[in-house]
Motif scaffolding. Sequence first.
Motif, PDB file in Angstrom:
ATOM      1  N   TYR A  33      47.693  37.328  46.858  1.00 46.08           N
ATOM      2  CA  TYR A  33      48.540  37.195  45.667  1.00 46.08           C
ATOM      3  C   TYR A  33      49.896  37.878  45.814  1.00 46.08           C
ATOM      4  CZ  TYR A  33      44.147  35.567  43.882  1.00 46.08           C
ATOM      5  OH  TYR A  33      42.991  34.860  43.714  1.00 46.08           O
ATOM      6  N   TYR A  50      38.991  21.845  41.087  1.00 40.86           N
ATOM      7  CA  TYR A  50      38.768  23.263  40.766  1.00 40.86           C
ATOM      8  C   TYR A  50      38.354  23.349  39.285  1.00 40.86           C
ATOM      9  CZ  TYR A  50      39.167  28.311  40.915  1.00 40.86           C
ATOM     10  OH  TYR A  50      38.870  29.657  40.861  1.00 40.86           O
ATOM     11  N   GLY A 154      38.141  34.040  34.379  1.00 43.40           N
ATOM     12  CA  GLY A 154      38.414  33.300  35.601  1.00 43.40           C
ATOM     13  C   GLY A 154      37.409  33.512  36.707  1.00 43.40           C
ATOM     14  N   ASN A 159      34.707  37.581  43.108  1.00 45.19           N
ATOM     15  CA  ASN A 159      35.335  37.959  44.379  1.00 45.19           C
ATOM     16  C   ASN A 159      34.862  39.327  44.878  1.00 45.19           C
ATOM     17  OD1 ASN A 159      38.179  36.285  43.083  1.00 45.19           O
ATOM     18  ND2 ASN A 159      36.863  35.489  44.689  1.00 45.19           N
ATOM     19  N   TYR A 198      36.881  24.425  46.700  1.00 43.92           N
ATOM     20  CA  TYR A 198      37.545  25.402  47.581  1.00 43.92           C
ATOM     21  C   TYR A 198      38.134  24.761  48.839  1.00 43.92           C
ATOM     22  CZ  TYR A 198      35.817  28.899  44.445  1.00 43.92           C
ATOM     23  OH  TYR A 198      35.606  29.654  43.311  1.00 43.92           O
ATOM     24  N   GLU A 272      38.094  35.671  51.894  1.00 46.59           N
ATOM     25  CA  GLU A 272      37.611  35.761  50.506  1.00 46.59           C
ATOM     26  C   GLU A 272      36.140  35.375  50.409  1.00 46.59           C
ATOM     27  OE1 GLU A 272      39.695  34.487  46.414  1.00 46.59           O
ATOM     28  OE2 GLU A 272      38.673  32.815  47.375  1.00 46.59           O
ATOM     29  N   SER A 274      33.525  34.202  47.161  1.00 47.32           N
ATOM     30  CA  SER A 274      33.503  33.864  45.734  1.00 47.32           C
ATOM     31  C   SER A 274      32.036  33.631  45.354  1.00 47.32           C
ATOM     32  CB  SER A 274      34.366  32.624  45.491  1.00 47.32           C
ATOM     33  OG  SER A 274      34.643  32.482  44.123  1.00 47.32           O
TER      34      SER A 274
HETATM   35  C1  AVI Z   1      40.586  34.355  41.526  1.00 46.95           C
HETATM   36  N1  AVI Z   1      39.302  33.831  41.971  1.00 46.95           N
HETATM   37  C2  AVI Z   1      38.331  33.848  40.884  1.00 46.95           C
HETATM   38  C3  AVI Z   1      39.377  32.509  42.610  1.00 46.95           C
HETATM   39  C4  AVI Z   1      37.956  32.026  42.996  1.00 46.95           C
HETATM   40  O1  AVI Z   1      37.598  30.936  42.579  1.00 46.95           O
HETATM   41  O2  AVI Z   1      37.228  32.772  43.652  1.00 46.95           O
HETATM   42  C5  AVI Z   1      40.272  32.539  43.827  1.00 46.95           C
HETATM   43  C6  AVI Z   1      40.285  31.242  44.576  1.00 46.95           C
HETATM   44  N2  AVI Z   1      40.131  31.132  45.864  1.00 46.95           N
HETATM   45  C7  AVI Z   1      40.209  29.872  46.213  1.00 46.95           C
HETATM   46  N3  AVI Z   1      40.401  29.144  45.133  1.00 46.95           N
HETATM   47  C8  AVI Z   1      40.451  29.992  44.095  1.00 46.95           C
END
Ligand code: AVI
Length: 311
Positions: A33, A50, A154, A159, A198, A272, A274
């Motif tokens: 970010y 998404y 959100g 994460n 994703y 990341e 999720s």
């Molecule tokens: C911020 N977070 C909740 C998003 C997620 O879905 O984990 C970040 C994200 N990474 C890829 N797309 C969105």
Amino acid sequence: MIAVDRPQPAAIRAELLRGLRAFPAVVSPKYLYDGLGSRLFAAITELPEYYPTRTEAAIFARHLPAIAAELPADLTLVDLGAGNCEKAARLLPPLRVSTYVAVDISLDFLQEGLDRLQQRHPAVDMLGVGTDFSTRLLLPDAVGAGPRLLFYPGSSIGNFTPPDALDFLRQLHPAAQGGGLLVGVDLLKPIEVLEAAYDDPLGVTAAFNRNLLRHINHLVGSDFALADWQHRAFFDSAQRRIEMHLQALHGVAVRWPGGERVFAAGERIHTENSYKWRADDFAALLVAAGFSAIRRWTDERGWFAVFLAQA
Ligand code: AVI
């Protein structure tokens, strides 16, 4: 706008280089970010694939009166990871918010959103706080004493690994000062839905992930070339999480002042996780973190849940 507890460039550099030297290499998702990364994430939330943002918004649209009925008037709303402040914008009048505190790691992006919101709601006291609240939520005295509703929408809680999510919720608890927590959580669902969310066909999530390398170059002076790296995202059913990685397309040497790392073809940087929760497990996590009187609302498909808990 108040900046609290800003991480020092040397500490950021040390953290990033430790992760880049590790096997497998890893970088905290908070570095996704920068200004452009925040804008790319906002674009992700517009993608048809998404589903989390839109599903959460639909839950709020439908159940806001029931949520408001559980809360006192003249609320202080502390928006954790406020971004462009758009999510909170829809809550201010229905939740009878008198003070809005927008907290985010990216101050530039926050300022724009807050200015827009203040124009729309001149009667609400507003304050922007720039801080990394992932390990410690420090709010300035200007926020005032008294109960606060911490708002963490959100599914950003996803994460964190489950143990880290527990630590995070425990450290949030005192910051609510007897108020509560309103948190959005993404739930388990069919794998195809998860993976499409994703790895979208337009490539916005790929751009969001690869932009991390530009940000790292800026922060540590490295020479990552974006063309050498491919976005990878997949669901790990055992861990119940989407993993995002950057994968080297061929052997690459990356240099930075004072060091370098050679990545073999196919080697990855983990960027990341999720996690996708079962609603009952998340309710138990809230209780373990010290919250009580837990209420929850979900959509018809049971894809996402909004929890309200007493601190
Ligand atoms: C911020 N977070 C909740 C998003 C997620 O879905 O984990 C970040 C994200 N990474 C890829 N797309 C969105």
